[in-house]
Motif scaffolding. Structure first.
Motif, mmCIF file in Angstrom:
data_model
loop_
_atom_site.group_PDB
_atom_site.id
_atom_site.type_symbol
_atom_site.label_atom_id
_atom_site.label_comp_id
_atom_site.label_asym_id
_atom_site.label_seq_id
_atom_site.Cartn_x
_atom_site.Cartn_y
_atom_site.Cartn_z
ATOM 1 N N GLY A 47 -23.478 -7.915 -4.240
ATOM 2 C CA GLY A 47 -22.459 -7.112 -4.920
ATOM 3 C C GLY A 47 -22.041 -7.734 -6.242
ATOM 4 O O GLY A 47 -21.787 -7.020 -7.216
ATOM 5 N N GLN A 48 -21.985 -9.061 -6.267
ATOM 6 C CA GLN A 48 -21.619 -9.719 -7.522
ATOM 7 C C GLN A 48 -22.645 -9.428 -8.612
ATOM 8 O O GLN A 48 -22.289 -9.241 -9.767
ATOM 9 N N VAL A 49 -23.927 -9.365 -8.207
ATOM 10 C CA VAL A 49 -24.970 -9.010 -9.178
ATOM 11 C C VAL A 49 -24.785 -7.560 -9.631
ATOM 12 O O VAL A 49 -24.897 -7.245 -10.822
ATOM 13 N N LEU A 50 -24.473 -6.670 -8.681
ATOM 14 C CA LEU A 50 -24.249 -5.253 -9.026
ATOM 15 C C LEU A 50 -23.119 -5.133 -10.053
ATOM 16 O O LEU A 50 -23.209 -4.349 -11.006
ATOM 17 N N THR A 51 -22.045 -5.896 -9.853
ATOM 18 C CA THR A 51 -20.925 -5.870 -10.801
ATOM 19 C C THR A 51 -21.365 -6.381 -12.173
ATOM 20 O O THR A 51 -21.072 -5.762 -13.196
ATOM 21 N N GLU A 52 -22.112 -7.497 -12.168
ATOM 22 C CA GLU A 52 -22.601 -8.036 -13.449
ATOM 23 C C GLU A 52 -23.462 -7.026 -14.184
ATOM 24 O O GLU A 52 -23.458 -6.974 -15.412
ATOM 25 N N GLU A 53 -24.220 -6.224 -13.424
ATOM 26 C CA GLU A 53 -25.102 -5.230 -14.035
ATOM 27 C C GLU A 53 -24.355 -3.944 -14.379
ATOM 28 O O GLU A 53 -24.963 -2.956 -14.792
ATOM 29 N N GLY A 54 -23.052 -3.912 -14.139
ATOM 30 C CA GLY A 54 -22.238 -2.783 -14.588
ATOM 31 C C GLY A 54 -22.130 -1.612 -13.632
ATOM 32 O O GLY A 54 -21.834 -0.492 -14.049
ATOM 33 N N HIS A 55 -22.395 -1.836 -12.340
ATOM 34 C CA HIS A 55 -22.287 -0.739 -11.374
ATOM 35 C C HIS A 55 -21.036 -0.874 -10.509
ATOM 36 O O HIS A 55 -20.528 -1.958 -10.311
ATOM 37 N N GLN A 56 -20.558 0.277 -10.024
ATOM 38 C CA GLN A 56 -19.511 0.284 -9.007
ATOM 39 C C GLN A 56 -20.208 0.382 -7.661
ATOM 40 O O GLN A 56 -21.225 1.056 -7.542
ATOM 41 N N TRP A 57 -19.657 -0.266 -6.650
ATOM 42 C CA TRP A 57 -20.372 -0.277 -5.368
ATOM 43 C C TRP A 57 -19.441 -0.320 -4.172
ATOM 44 O O TRP A 57 -18.283 -0.698 -4.259
ATOM 45 N N VAL A 58 -20.020 0.117 -3.040
ATOM 46 C CA VAL A 58 -19.367 0.004 -1.740
ATOM 47 C C VAL A 58 -20.303 -0.806 -0.860
ATOM 48 O O VAL A 58 -21.492 -0.485 -0.768
ATOM 49 N N GLY A 59 -19.782 -1.857 -0.248
ATOM 50 C CA GLY A 59 -20.612 -2.675 0.635
ATOM 51 C C GLY A 59 -20.204 -2.468 2.082
ATOM 52 O O GLY A 59 -19.018 -2.351 2.377
ATOM 53 N N MET A 60 -21.187 -2.377 2.972
ATOM 54 C CA MET A 60 -20.841 -2.323 4.397
ATOM 55 C C MET A 60 -21.540 -3.433 5.162
ATOM 56 O O MET A 60 -22.687 -3.775 4.884
ATOM 57 N N ASP A 61 -20.824 -4.021 6.122
ATOM 58 C CA ASP A 61 -21.396 -5.086 6.936
ATOM 59 C C ASP A 61 -20.705 -5.114 8.291
ATOM 60 O O ASP A 61 -19.539 -4.728 8.415
ATOM 61 N N ILE A 62 -21.431 -5.592 9.279
ATOM 62 C CA ILE A 62 -20.890 -5.611 10.645
ATOM 63 C C ILE A 62 -20.156 -6.913 10.955
ATOM 64 O O ILE A 62 -19.461 -7.017 11.952
ATOM 65 N N SER A 63 -20.293 -7.903 10.055
ATOM 66 C CA SER A 63 -19.672 -9.203 10.304
ATOM 67 C C SER A 63 -18.340 -9.332 9.556
ATOM 68 O O SER A 63 -18.309 -9.401 8.325
ATOM 69 N N ALA A 64 -17.242 -9.361 10.317
ATOM 70 C CA ALA A 64 -15.920 -9.498 9.697
ATOM 71 C C ALA A 64 -15.803 -10.836 8.971
ATOM 72 O O ALA A 64 -15.166 -10.922 7.916
ATOM 73 N N ALA A 65 -16.445 -11.874 9.514
ATOM 74 C CA ALA A 65 -16.380 -13.193 8.873
ATOM 75 C C ALA A 65 -17.053 -13.175 7.500
ATOM 76 O O ALA A 65 -16.543 -13.738 6.527
ATOM 77 N N MET A 66 -18.206 -12.486 7.422
ATOM 78 C CA MET A 66 -18.903 -12.356 6.131
ATOM 79 C C MET A 66 -18.022 -11.620 5.118
ATOM 80 O O MET A 66 -17.912 -12.017 3.964
ATOM 81 N N LEU A 67 -17.393 -10.521 5.552
ATOM 82 C CA LEU A 67 -16.542 -9.759 4.639
ATOM 83 C C LEU A 67 -15.333 -10.592 4.217
ATOM 84 O O LEU A 67 -14.854 -10.482 3.082
ATOM 85 N N GLY A 68 -14.858 -11.448 5.128
ATOM 86 C CA GLY A 68 -13.772 -12.362 4.780
ATOM 87 C C GLY A 68 -14.176 -13.285 3.641
ATOM 88 O O GLY A 68 -13.397 -13.510 2.706
ATOM 89 N N ASN A 69 -15.418 -13.782 3.702
ATOM 90 C CA ASN A 69 -15.918 -14.608 2.603
ATOM 91 C C ASN A 69 -15.991 -13.818 1.298
ATOM 92 O O ASN A 69 -15.742 -14.341 0.227
ATOM 93 N N ALA A 70 -16.369 -12.527 1.417
ATOM 94 C CA ALA A 70 -16.432 -11.674 0.220
ATOM 95 C C ALA A 70 -15.045 -11.532 -0.398
ATOM 96 O O ALA A 70 -14.885 -11.572 -1.623
ATOM 97 N N LEU A 71 -14.008 -11.377 0.453
ATOM 98 C CA LEU A 71 -12.637 -11.289 -0.063
ATOM 99 C C LEU A 71 -12.271 -12.571 -0.808
ATOM 100 O O LEU A 71 -11.645 -12.528 -1.870
#
Ligand code: ZN
Lengths: 262, 125
Positions: A62-86
């Motif tokens: 997602g960070q690469v998507l942002t750098e490339e100028g896109h808006q995005w929605v990410g989905m994942d089944i791991s709450a811990a992974m999403l916590g790291n994203a936050l």
């Protein structure tokens, strides 16, 4: 390297400790970024697109998507992974969701979709109810619907073998996608990378310079004449249902000639 | 979750996918936060084509905002301020905590710390 998907389901395997290790490993970061850029190269998108990131993990992609100028929605089944994203303060939206249960977005939502190192998890049967074929079907059908017509998806993944590649390709094709596999560095056992490249509906303008598509998913041959009017109506209705349209349910009167009205 | 996303997310319950009532979800008890983002005019122009305006009005009313016009602004002819306002509403307004309810099956989804939970019990998936 032991394959994480053989150890435990993703929401268990990527617990806080594993997801923290994964997210902060510079080699993982570098490889994830490289594969995201490669996926974007294959997608060949104009700027400022709305992109779905499937199995986004801690959103290194997602960070690469942002750098490339896109808006995005990410989905994942791991709450811990999403916590790291936050913690990384990423710009996209995050969803706690299981791709095998489907992509919960209305028809035509996204311009494109990417997935980095995730869809091999769909082939796992972690519990008694988990049926990989059903999960693949639900995933590809809802992904197809959630993309705009002509939308594209590139999924890098780590297949276990040719059988798994065939199963995934077949599921994508049945859901309506065109496309095939792109294999980078096929000569290297260590660096070989597999990209499932898909178009929803009309052929998108993929950037396929210097790549050979293997296992090309060809569109089903048009059936003419050899199907009944009833079958034709049923097929059209199924297509419209797949696209998320409201369709009258089938009955014994479907496709029957009606009495003339006066 | 950005307000933009409320215009695309629908109920994940399998039997709801063929119902026209599974979108938009009904939003309640929402706590909003503002996040500054760089103005992206191209994105607003791209995405406005896809925005379901009545659905956006339904959601903004759910969360207590009645400031949007009844008619969808014409992106080709509007001035930059309208685009900036849309950017503010769609991309910079986030739901930090709240609830979403499917108007078809009444399933309740929670948003916690900006992340909606779409994990379903096996019998609904
Ligand atoms: Zn529902």
């Amino acid at each position: 390297m032991s394959r994480p998907e053989f150890i435990a389901p993703p929401e268990i395997y990527y617990n806080q400790e594993e997801s923290h290790k994964y997210t902060n490993n510079t080699r993982v970061q570098q490889i994830q970024a490289e594969m995201t850029l490669r996926a974007l190269e294959l997608l060949n998108l104009p700027s400022s697109q709305y992109v779905l990131d499937i199995g986004c993990g801690s959103c290194l992609s997602g960070q690469v998507l942002t750098e490339e100028g896109h808006q995005w929605v990410g989905m994942d089944i791991s709450a811990a992974m999403l916590g790291n994203a936050l913690d990384l303060d990423v710009e996209g939206d995050l969803f706690l969701a299981d791709m095998g249960a489907g992509v919960p977005f209305r028809p035509g939502s996204f311009d494109a979709a990417i997935s980095i190192s995730a869809i091999q998890w769909l082939c796992n049967a972690d519990s008694a109810e988990a049926n990989p074929k059903k999960r693949l079907k639900q995933f590809f059908e809802t992904l197809y619907a959630s993309l705009k017509r002509g939308g594209k998806a590139v999924c890098q993944f780590y297949p276990v073998g040719q059988d798994q590649i065939d199963l995934i390709l077949h599921s994508a094709k049945v859901a309506g996608f065109g496309g095939g596999m792109v294999i980078d560095r096929p000569e290297s056992k260590r660096h070989k990378k597999y990209y499932l490249v898909l178009t929803a509906g009309i052929d998108g303008d993929l950037n396929l310079a210097n790549v050979e598509i293997e296992n090309n998913v060809s569109k089903r041959k048009k059936r003419k004449g050899d199907e009944s009017k009833r079958d034709f109506i049923k097929r059209k209705k199924d297509t419209m249902r797949k696209r998320g349209k409201d369709v009258a349910s089938d009955s014994k009167f479907t496709g029957r000639r009606r009495k003339p009205k006066f | 979750m950005k307000l933009l996303t409320t215009n695309f997310v629908q109920c994940a319950v399998k039997s709801c996918s063929s119902s026209s009532n599974c979108f938009p979800l009904h939003f309640t008890e929402c706590e909003l936060v503002h996040e500054d983002l760089e103005f992206d005019e191209d994105f607003i122009k791209n995405v406005m084509v896809k925005i379901d305006w009545p659905a956006l009005l339904s959601v903004t009313r759910d969360i207590g905002n009645n400031s949007l016009p009844e008619e969808k602004p014409n992106i080709e002819s509007c001035d930059e301020q309208v685009l900036r306002d849309l950017h503010l509403v769609l991309l910079e307004t986030q739901i930090k905590d709240g609830k979403m309810i499917c108007k078809n099956c009444d399933h309740l989804y929670h948003i916690k710390n900006t992340i909606p939970n779409f994990l379903l019990p096996p019998h609904l998936a």
